[in-house]
Design an enzyme around this catalytic site. Structure first.
Site, short mmCIF file in Angstrom:
data_model
loop_
_atom_site.label_atom_id
_atom_site.label_comp_id
_atom_site.label_asym_id
_atom_site.label_seq_id
_atom_site.Cartn_x
_atom_site.Cartn_y
_atom_site.Cartn_z
N ASN A 248 0.89 -1.34 0.01
CA ASN A 248 0.08 -0.13 -0.18
C ASN A 248 0.82 1.28 0.05
O ASN A 248 1.52 1.54 1.07
CB ASN A 248 -0.73 -0.16 1.38
CG ASN A 248 -1.61 1.26 1.33
OD1 ASN A 248 -1.62 2.10 0.67
ND2 ASN A 248 -2.39 1.36 2.51
N LYS B 196 -0.01 4.33 -0.28
CA LYS B 196 -0.78 5.43 0.50
C LYS B 196 -0.33 6.66 -0.57
O LYS B 196 -0.34 6.34 -1.61
CB LYS B 196 0.02 5.47 1.83
CG LYS B 196 -0.30 4.26 2.71
CD LYS B 196 0.19 4.47 4.14
CE LYS B 196 -0.18 3.23 4.80
NZ LYS B 196 0.06 3.19 6.30
N GLU C 192 -6.59 4.61 8.16
CA GLU C 192 -6.37 5.87 7.97
C GLU C 192 -7.62 6.49 7.25
O GLU C 192 -8.07 7.91 7.35
CB GLU C 192 -5.26 6.01 6.79
CG GLU C 192 -4.05 5.75 7.72
CD GLU C 192 -2.80 5.33 6.84
OE1 GLU C 192 -2.68 5.63 5.82
OE2 GLU C 192 -1.82 4.79 7.65
N GLU D 129 -4.90 -4.88 10.61
CA GLU D 129 -3.93 -4.07 10.98
C GLU D 129 -4.27 -3.17 12.07
O GLU D 129 -4.87 -2.54 12.10
CB GLU D 129 -3.92 -2.96 9.72
CG GLU D 129 -3.57 -3.51 8.35
CD GLU D 129 -3.39 -2.50 7.26
OE1 GLU D 129 -2.15 -2.78 6.68
OE2 GLU D 129 -3.72 -1.44 7.06
N GLY E 168 2.85 2.28 10.86
CA GLY E 168 3.90 3.39 10.72
C GLY E 168 4.55 3.77 11.84
O GLY E 168 5.53 4.66 11.99
N SER F 15 3.80 -2.12 10.09
CA SER F 15 5.25 -2.13 10.44
C SER F 15 5.94 -3.50 10.09
O SER F 15 6.86 -3.99 10.59
CB SER F 15 5.63 -1.80 11.94
OG SER F 15 5.24 -0.40 12.10
P1 13P Z 1 3.41 0.25 7.53
O1 13P Z 1 3.89 -0.82 6.99
O2 13P Z 1 4.12 1.58 7.14
O3 13P Z 1 3.14 0.27 8.99
O4 13P Z 1 1.74 0.52 7.42
C1 13P Z 1 0.56 -0.42 7.13
C2 13P Z 1 -0.42 -0.19 6.33
O5 13P Z 1 -1.07 0.83 6.85
C3 13P Z 1 -0.55 -0.93 5.22
O6 13P Z 1 -1.87 -0.72 4.75
#
Ligand code: 13P
Length: 251
Positions: A11, A13, A101, A169, A175, A213
């Protein structure tokens, strides 16, 4: 129990401009094509602006492409939104819905997420339905109840193993560099699997991804957990070597 092929999903983002995005996707597609037979599927979900160029660049390779969100309606007066048929038309095969998010920053609730997943299905896309508890909820001992209620409320009628993937998640692991322990992940994934019974077709074949993460140093341990059928990776999916190293743990 049916064998579930692992899915390693990135992802991106709100990251990725044209040149670097295409380079990252084509690099991964090249590695995947030259790896021969592997035990995982690989997917990248770039920002909406890059879905079409990335899909074009990796066409003919096993690398799949997805969107990060879709509107519950096919089309209409919804400025700034993207309909699932548009993503399919741009070359996507998947779409993430209900990412934390979006639940947090855009006030999305389970009913809206279910409507988005239904729109994805109608457009022929696989919906990756995200669920996960906050730190406050975990500390209050509510993680299993929260996640089960999100799964129950976010799955539309007709969800099955072919059109739906679940991504667990934990919000506090996204993050932050913090990951859930293998034991915590095993407990939540088993609870999600049990919750799917009666709510999704072929519940034993639905893939349940872990996200939060995930990185090369913890991927092998997480991917070996019972009922973990792949990863939804944020930050580490922006670095080809790291994302590939995560995937290789499922080779
Ligand atoms: P991270 O791997 O940056 O923690 O993000 C996870 C995430 O939200 C994937 O959709």
């Amino acid at each position: 129990m049916p064998a579930r092929r692992k899915l390693i999903a990135g992802n991106w983002k709100m990251n990725g401009l044209h040149a670097a995005g295409l380079e990252l996707a084509t690099d991964l597609a090249r590695r995947l094509a030259s790896a021969g037979t592997v035990g995982f599927d690989m997917l990248v979900c770039p920002p909406a602006t890059l879905v079409h160029p990335v899909a074009g660049a990796v066409a003919g390779t096993p690398l799949a492409v997805g969107g990060q969100d879709c509107h519950p309606k096919e089309s209409g007066a919804h400025t700034g939104d993207i309909g699932a048929p548009m993503l399919a038309d741009a070359g996507a095969g998947f779409v993430i819905v209900g990412h934390s998010e979006r639940r947090q920053n855009h006030g999305e609730d389970d009913a809206l997420v279910a409507a988005k997943a239904a729109a994805a299905h109608a457009a022929g896309l696989v919906a990756i339905v995200c669920v996960g508890e906050t730190l406050e909820q975990r500390e209050a001992g509510q993680a299993l109840a929260v996640v089960a209620s999100q799964v129950a409320g976010s799955l539309p009628a007709g969800a099955d193993a072919a059109n739906t993937v679940i991504a667990y998640e934990p919000v506090w692991a996204i993050g932050t560099g913090k990951t859930a322990t293998a034991a915590d992940v095993a407990e939540v994934h088993a609870h999600i699997r049990a919750t799917l019974a009666g709510r999704a077709g072929k519940p034993d074949a639905v893939r349940i991804l872990y996200g939060g993460s995930v990185k090369p140093s913890n991927a092998a341990e997480l991917m070996a957990v019972e009922d973990v059928d792949g990863a939804l990776v944020g930050g580490a999916s922006l670095v080809a070597d790291d994302f590939w190293a995560i995937a290789e743990t499922c080779r």
